[in-house]
Design a protein around this motif. Structure first.
Motif, PDB file in Angstrom:
ATOM      1  N   ILE A   1       6.618 114.105  78.137  1.00 12.56           N
ATOM      2  CA  ILE A   1       6.248 112.694  78.128  1.00 12.56           C
ATOM      3  C   ILE A   1       4.740 112.604  78.022  1.00 12.56           C
ATOM      4  CG2 ILE A   1       6.388 110.491  79.333  1.00 12.56           C
ATOM      5  CD1 ILE A   1       8.745 111.721  80.949  1.00 12.56           C
ATOM      6  N   GLY A   2       4.275 111.851  77.032  1.00 14.72           N
ATOM      7  CA  GLY A   2       2.849 111.627  76.849  1.00 14.72           C
ATOM      8  C   GLY A   2       2.520 110.164  77.054  1.00 14.72           C
ATOM      9  N   THR A   3       1.365 109.757  76.550  1.00 11.43           N
ATOM     10  CA  THR A   3       0.915 108.382  76.719  1.00 11.43           C
ATOM     11  C   THR A   3       1.831 107.392  76.012  1.00 11.43           C
ATOM     12  OG1 THR A   3      -1.355 109.172  76.867  1.00 11.43           O
ATOM     13  CG2 THR A   3      -1.052 106.836  76.383  1.00 11.43           C
ATOM     14  N   LYS A   4       2.175 107.668  74.776  1.00 14.20           N
ATOM     15  CA  LYS A   4       2.973 106.743  73.973  1.00 14.20           C
ATOM     16  C   LYS A   4       4.294 107.326  73.494  1.00 14.20           C
ATOM     17  CE  LYS A   4      -0.233 103.399  72.953  1.00 14.20           C
ATOM     18  NZ  LYS A   4       0.126 102.085  73.392  1.00 14.20           N
ATOM     19  N   THR A   5       4.573 108.591  73.795  1.00 12.90           N
ATOM     20  CA  THR A   5       5.761 109.250  73.250  1.00 12.90           C
ATOM     21  C   THR A   5       6.463 110.089  74.298  1.00 12.90           C
ATOM     22  OG1 THR A   5       4.654 109.414  71.107  1.00 12.90           O
ATOM     23  CG2 THR A   5       6.585 110.789  71.418  1.00 12.90           C
ATOM     24  N   MET A   6       7.791 110.029  74.298  1.00 13.25           N
ATOM     25  CA  MET A   6       8.611 110.948  75.086  1.00 13.25           C
ATOM     26  C   MET A   6       9.427 111.761  74.093  1.00 13.25           C
ATOM     27  SD  MET A   6      11.525 110.164  77.911  1.00 13.25           S
ATOM     28  CE  MET A   6      13.079 110.964  77.633  1.00 13.25           C
ATOM     29  N   ARG A   7       9.159 113.055  74.032  1.00 16.95           N
ATOM     30  CA  ARG A   7       9.892 113.936  73.121  1.00 16.95           C
ATOM     31  C   ARG A   7      11.070 114.559  73.853  1.00 16.95           C
ATOM     32  NH1 ARG A   7       4.729 114.432  71.419  1.00 16.95           N
ATOM     33  NH2 ARG A   7       4.390 114.097  69.206  1.00 16.95           N
ATOM     34  N   ILE A   8      12.241 114.449  73.249  1.00 14.21           N
ATOM     35  CA  ILE A   8      13.437 115.086  73.779  1.00 14.21           C
ATOM     36  C   ILE A   8      13.642 116.342  72.945  1.00 14.21           C
ATOM     37  CG2 ILE A   8      15.902 114.835  74.244  1.00 14.21           C
ATOM     38  CD1 ILE A   8      15.373 111.732  74.069  1.00 14.21           C
ATOM     39  N   SER A   9      13.196 117.478  73.458  1.00 10.93           N
ATOM     40  CA  SER A   9      13.322 118.730  72.714  1.00 10.93           C
ATOM     41  C   SER A   9      14.776 119.153  72.602  1.00 10.93           C
ATOM     42  CB  SER A   9      12.544 119.852  73.398  1.00 10.93           C
ATOM     43  OG  SER A   9      11.188 119.503  73.498  1.00 10.93           O
ATOM     44  N   PHE A  10      15.530 118.878  73.661  1.00 13.67           N
ATOM     45  CA  PHE A  10      16.916 119.312  73.700  1.00 13.67           C
ATOM     46  C   PHE A  10      17.647 118.510  74.760  1.00 13.67           C
ATOM     47  CE2 PHE A  10      20.153 121.981  75.736  1.00 13.67           C
ATOM     48  CZ  PHE A  10      20.931 122.320  74.643  1.00 13.67           C
ATOM     49  N   ALA A  11      18.831 118.018  74.430  1.00 17.05           N
ATOM     50  CA  ALA A  11      19.702 117.372  75.410  1.00 17.05           C
ATOM     51  C   ALA A  11      21.144 117.721  75.060  1.00 17.05           C
ATOM     52  CB  ALA A  11      19.494 115.868  75.421  1.00 17.05           C
ATOM     53  N   LYS A  12      21.916 118.046  76.084  1.00 19.42           N
ATOM     54  CA  LYS A  12      23.297 118.468  75.861  1.00 19.42           C
ATOM     55  C   LYS A  12      24.150 117.936  76.999  1.00 19.42           C
ATOM     56  CE  LYS A  12      25.916 122.791  75.462  1.00 19.42           C
ATOM     57  NZ  LYS A  12      25.798 124.249  75.443  1.00 19.42           N
ATOM     58  N   THR A  13      25.386 117.513  76.673  1.00 18.59           N
ATOM     59  CA  THR A  13      26.303 117.045  77.703  1.00 18.59           C
ATOM     60  C   THR A  13      27.738 117.150  77.221  1.00 18.59           C
ATOM     61  OG1 THR A  13      26.751 115.262  79.282  1.00 18.59           O
ATOM     62  CG2 THR A  13      26.294 114.603  77.006  1.00 18.59           C
ATOM     63  N   GLN A  14      28.649 117.109  78.163  1.00 21.90           N
ATOM     64  CA  GLN A  14      30.073 117.052  77.854  1.00 21.90           C
ATOM     65  C   GLN A  14      30.540 115.622  78.085  1.00 21.90           C
ATOM     66  OE1 GLN A  14      31.904 119.990  80.378  1.00 21.90           O
ATOM     67  NE2 GLN A  14      30.655 121.640  79.538  1.00 21.90           N
TER      68      GLN A  14
END
Length: 194
Positions: free
Chosen positions: A115-128
């Motif tokens: 999470i930065g000033t203006k951006t949240m990067r989702i490098s990886f997300a996984k779920t069932q």
């Protein structure tokens, strides 16, 4: 009401460490560990620098959005909304046994990013979910008093009839959950602006 326990902090050489802070708020239950540097600047409204790890028993999205929509604004609406103060860089990782958002229940969820000033990067997300598995990447950006969310990913092996049940047949009567059977796979990208 929010409950915090095991509140142990270690502050030395302008670095704050929190180990195993337990929280319980509106069904959001878990443990957090974090390391923040440049704390003296942070206290004065400066950049948030460091990392945070969350290990959750449960994450309920609806109370989080409700709080976000009703949070008190300290300033008038500004065309330059931001997620964190200028110059911030906060890496995160989240693991949760269950995530509930409206009628959708996800199990064994994990995500990491920054999470930065203006951006949240989702490098990886996984779920069932829906008896299948979903994997995504993307980012949330702020600009011109708007939020923009872009996601790329796939969902594999989910029960199509369950998806129609959860989303109340997507508000239509022609194709209903009871008409469907089998499993589905979906991949693609999505962009949302609000």
């Amino acid at each position: 009401p929010c409950t915090l326990s095991n509140v142990l902090f270690d502050y030395s050489k302008d670095v704050l460490k929190v180990n195993g802070l337990n929280y319980n708020w509106a069904g959001n239950v878990g443990e957090m560990t974090c390391r923040l540097s440049s704390v003296d600047d942070l206290i004065q409204g400066g950049a948030v620098l460091g990392s945070v790890q969350v290990y959750a028993e449960s994450i309920l999205i609806d109370p989080i959005f409700s709080w976000w929509e009703n949070k008190p604004d300290s300033e008038e609406e500004s065309p330059n909304i931001s997620l964190l103060p200028n110059g911030s860089s906060l890496s995160y990782s989240v693991k949760s046994k269950v995530i509930i958002w409206d009628g959708l229940e996800c199990a064994e969820a994990s995500s990491r990013g920054e999470i930065g000033t203006k951006t949240m990067r989702i490098s990886f997300a996984k779920t069932q979910l829906l008896d299948g598995e979903a994997t995504i990447q993307g980012q949330l950006k702020t600009s011109n008093n708007k939020y923009s969310l872009g996601l790329v990913g796939s969902a594999e092996g989910f029960l199509i009839s369950d998806m129609f049940r959860v989303y109340e047949n997507f508000g239509q009567d022609f194709l209903r959950a009871e008409h469907l059977e089998g499993r589905g796979d979906v991949s693609g990208s999505m962009n949302l602006v609000w």
